[in-house]
Motif scaffolding. Structure first.
Motif, mmCIF file in Angstrom:
data_model
loop_
_atom_site.group_PDB
_atom_site.id
_atom_site.type_symbol
_atom_site.label_atom_id
_atom_site.label_comp_id
_atom_site.label_asym_id
_atom_site.label_seq_id
_atom_site.Cartn_x
_atom_site.Cartn_y
_atom_site.Cartn_z
ATOM 1 N N ALA A 20 0.840 -1.207 0.000
ATOM 2 C CA ALA A 20 0.000 0.000 0.000
ATOM 3 C C ALA A 20 0.868 1.247 0.000
ATOM 4 O O ALA A 20 0.467 2.286 -0.510
ATOM 5 C CB ALA A 20 -0.928 0.002 1.214
ATOM 6 N N VAL A 21 2.062 1.130 0.568
ATOM 7 C CA VAL A 21 2.972 2.272 0.640
ATOM 8 C C VAL A 21 4.020 2.226 -0.466
ATOM 9 O O VAL A 21 4.333 3.244 -1.068
ATOM 10 C CB VAL A 21 3.671 2.326 2.022
ATOM 11 N N PHE A 22 4.547 1.038 -0.732
ATOM 12 C CA PHE A 22 5.596 0.879 -1.742
ATOM 13 C C PHE A 22 5.000 0.234 -2.983
ATOM 14 O O PHE A 22 4.774 -0.976 -3.018
ATOM 15 C CB PHE A 22 6.742 0.018 -1.201
ATOM 16 N N ILE A 58 -12.931 -6.558 -4.478
ATOM 17 C CA ILE A 58 -12.047 -5.606 -3.778
ATOM 18 C C ILE A 58 -10.740 -5.434 -4.544
ATOM 19 O O ILE A 58 -10.245 -4.311 -4.701
ATOM 20 C CB ILE A 58 -11.793 -6.044 -2.319
ATOM 21 N N VAL A 59 -10.175 -6.530 -5.045
ATOM 22 C CA VAL A 59 -8.923 -6.435 -5.814
ATOM 23 C C VAL A 59 -9.132 -5.598 -7.072
ATOM 24 O O VAL A 59 -8.309 -4.729 -7.399
ATOM 25 C CB VAL A 59 -8.381 -7.845 -6.164
ATOM 26 N N VAL A 134 -0.952 14.642 -3.372
ATOM 27 C CA VAL A 134 -2.270 14.480 -2.736
ATOM 28 C C VAL A 134 -2.922 13.184 -3.219
ATOM 29 O O VAL A 134 -3.463 12.410 -2.423
ATOM 30 C CB VAL A 134 -3.182 15.697 -3.024
ATOM 31 N N GLY A 135 -2.862 12.927 -4.516
ATOM 32 C CA GLY A 135 -3.420 11.696 -5.074
ATOM 33 C C GLY A 135 -2.727 10.457 -4.523
ATOM 34 O O GLY A 135 -3.373 9.459 -4.212
ATOM 35 N N LEU A 136 -1.401 10.536 -4.368
ATOM 36 C CA LEU A 136 -0.641 9.417 -3.822
ATOM 37 C C LEU A 136 -1.084 9.112 -2.391
ATOM 38 O O LEU A 136 -1.339 7.963 -2.031
ATOM 39 C CB LEU A 136 0.855 9.722 -3.852
ATOM 40 N N PHE A 137 -1.183 10.157 -1.563
ATOM 41 C CA PHE A 137 -1.594 9.937 -0.176
ATOM 42 C C PHE A 137 -3.025 9.419 -0.091
ATOM 43 O O PHE A 137 -3.334 8.525 0.698
ATOM 44 C CB PHE A 137 -1.429 11.207 0.653
ATOM 45 N N THR A 138 -3.904 9.967 -0.897
ATOM 46 C CA THR A 138 -5.294 9.508 -0.908
ATOM 47 C C THR A 138 -5.370 8.055 -1.349
ATOM 48 O O THR A 138 -6.075 7.240 -0.749
ATOM 49 C CB THR A 138 -6.141 10.397 -1.838
ATOM 50 N N SER A 139 -4.629 7.715 -2.384
ATOM 51 C CA SER A 139 -4.592 6.345 -2.885
ATOM 52 C C SER A 139 -4.050 5.394 -1.824
ATOM 53 O O SER A 139 -4.567 4.279 -1.657
ATOM 54 C CB SER A 139 -3.722 6.293 -4.137
ATOM 55 N N THR A 140 -3.037 5.816 -1.091
ATOM 56 C CA THR A 140 -2.460 4.982 -0.035
ATOM 57 C C THR A 140 -3.477 4.707 1.062
ATOM 58 O O THR A 140 -3.610 3.578 1.537
ATOM 59 C CB THR A 140 -1.199 5.652 0.552
ATOM 60 N N VAL A 141 -4.236 5.724 1.447
ATOM 61 C CA VAL A 141 -5.273 5.544 2.474
ATOM 62 C C VAL A 141 -6.336 4.566 1.981
ATOM 63 O O VAL A 141 -6.743 3.651 2.712
ATOM 64 C CB VAL A 141 -5.900 6.903 2.873
ATOM 65 N N VAL A 142 -6.766 4.729 0.740
ATOM 66 C CA VAL A 142 -7.777 3.832 0.168
ATOM 67 C C VAL A 142 -7.246 2.396 0.140
ATOM 68 O O VAL A 142 -7.957 1.449 0.507
ATOM 69 C CB VAL A 142 -8.193 4.295 -1.252
ATOM 70 N N PHE A 144 -4.902 1.043 2.080
ATOM 71 C CA PHE A 144 -4.837 0.524 3.448
ATOM 72 C C PHE A 144 -6.212 0.051 3.916
ATOM 73 O O PHE A 144 -6.355 -1.028 4.493
ATOM 74 C CB PHE A 144 -4.321 1.587 4.424
ATOM 75 N N ILE A 145 -7.218 0.845 3.672
ATOM 76 C CA ILE A 145 -8.574 0.501 4.116
ATOM 77 C C ILE A 145 -9.080 -0.761 3.414
ATOM 78 O O ILE A 145 -9.552 -1.705 4.061
ATOM 79 C CB ILE A 145 -9.541 1.683 3.896
ATOM 80 N N LEU A 146 -8.972 -0.795 2.089
ATOM 81 C CA LEU A 146 -9.505 -1.942 1.344
ATOM 82 C C LEU A 146 -8.690 -3.215 1.575
ATOM 83 O O LEU A 146 -9.255 -4.307 1.717
ATOM 84 C CB LEU A 146 -9.595 -1.622 -0.141
ATOM 85 N N GLN A 147 -7.385 -3.095 1.636
ATOM 86 C CA GLN A 147 -6.562 -4.277 1.890
ATOM 87 C C GLN A 147 -6.764 -4.760 3.330
ATOM 88 O O GLN A 147 -6.788 -5.972 3.581
ATOM 89 C CB GLN A 147 -5.085 -3.980 1.610
ATOM 90 N N GLY A 148 -6.936 -3.839 4.247
ATOM 91 C CA GLY A 148 -7.262 -4.227 5.618
ATOM 92 C C GLY A 148 -8.599 -4.954 5.669
ATOM 93 O O GLY A 148 -8.754 -5.951 6.382
ATOM 94 N N ALA A 149 -9.560 -4.491 4.879
ATOM 95 C CA ALA A 149 -10.870 -5.148 4.809
ATOM 96 C C ALA A 149 -10.737 -6.565 4.250
ATOM 97 O O ALA A 149 -11.434 -7.481 4.705
ATOM 98 C CB ALA A 149 -11.829 -4.325 3.947
ATOM 99 N N MET A 150 -9.837 -6.758 3.298
ATOM 100 C CA MET A 150 -9.612 -8.097 2.753
ATOM 101 C C MET A 150 -9.113 -9.044 3.848
ATOM 102 O O MET A 150 -9.578 -10.181 3.959
ATOM 103 C CB MET A 150 -8.584 -8.051 1.609
ATOM 104 N N ILE A 151 -8.173 -8.558 4.647
ATOM 105 C CA ILE A 151 -7.595 -9.387 5.703
ATOM 106 C C ILE A 151 -8.630 -9.664 6.794
ATOM 107 O O ILE A 151 -8.761 -10.800 7.269
ATOM 108 C CB ILE A 151 -6.322 -8.720 6.268
ATOM 109 N N VAL A 152 -9.381 -8.640 7.189
ATOM 110 C CA VAL A 152 -10.423 -8.825 8.203
ATOM 111 C C VAL A 152 -11.468 -9.831 7.717
ATOM 112 O O VAL A 152 -11.873 -10.730 8.462
ATOM 113 C CB VAL A 152 -11.060 -7.470 8.582
#
Length: 158
Positions: A20-22, A58-59, A134-142, A144-152
């Protein structure tokens, strides 16, 4: 074998969240692969039609959103297609060229260079570069949320 499976699943989850970051890491695909590793090493029985459908959607959303949100940031700040291409190249190359700050400076410099290449002034180019960040940071947040949802969802399902 079950312990080896869990070690691989957790490692793939870590790689996925780091992705999500790299952007060079496979992110959502690593998390998706963890589900198959779990299935092969432990059992596919907890996963049915709805699990695979939700995870696959989600993917797909992650792949579309990753590009779309980054492009949205550049466009919102007045950038052109060249800025979008430049920021994308910057995201991929920046971390290797400028190890400590390349993830932020790469898209900024790439978008500015792309906009300057089209003949825009420096102020407009810099604005597009800020939009890329701004787009990079927004994309990173999105991500994190969606990938976290996949794991949950995975842990809920098993």
């Amino acid at each position: 074998m079950e312990i080896a499976g869990w070690i691989l699943v957790i490692a793939l989850f870590v790689v996925g969240m780091a992705g999500a970051v790299f952007p060079i890491l496979p992110g959502a695909l690593a998390i998706y692969a963890a589900f198959f590793v779990y299935g092969f090493f432990i059992s596919f029985s907890p996963f049915g039609f709805w699990f695979w459908t939700i995870q696959t959607l989600i993917v797909i959303v992650l792949f579309v959103a990753d590009y779309a949100v980054s492009a949205w940031g550049v466009k919102k700040y007045g950038g052109s297609r060249a800025s979008v291409i430049g920021s994308t190249i910057g995201v991929l190359v920046g971390p290797f060229v400028i190890p400590a700050f390349g993830l932020i400076l790469g898209p900024l410099i790439g978008a500015v260079a792309g906009e300057l290449f089209t003949g825009a002034g420096f102020e407009k180019s810099l604005k597009a570069g800020l939009g890329a960040v701004v787009g990079l940071f927004t994309s990173t947040v999105v991500k994190f949320i969606l990938q976290g949802a996949m794991i949950v969802a995975f842990f809920i399902w098993i």
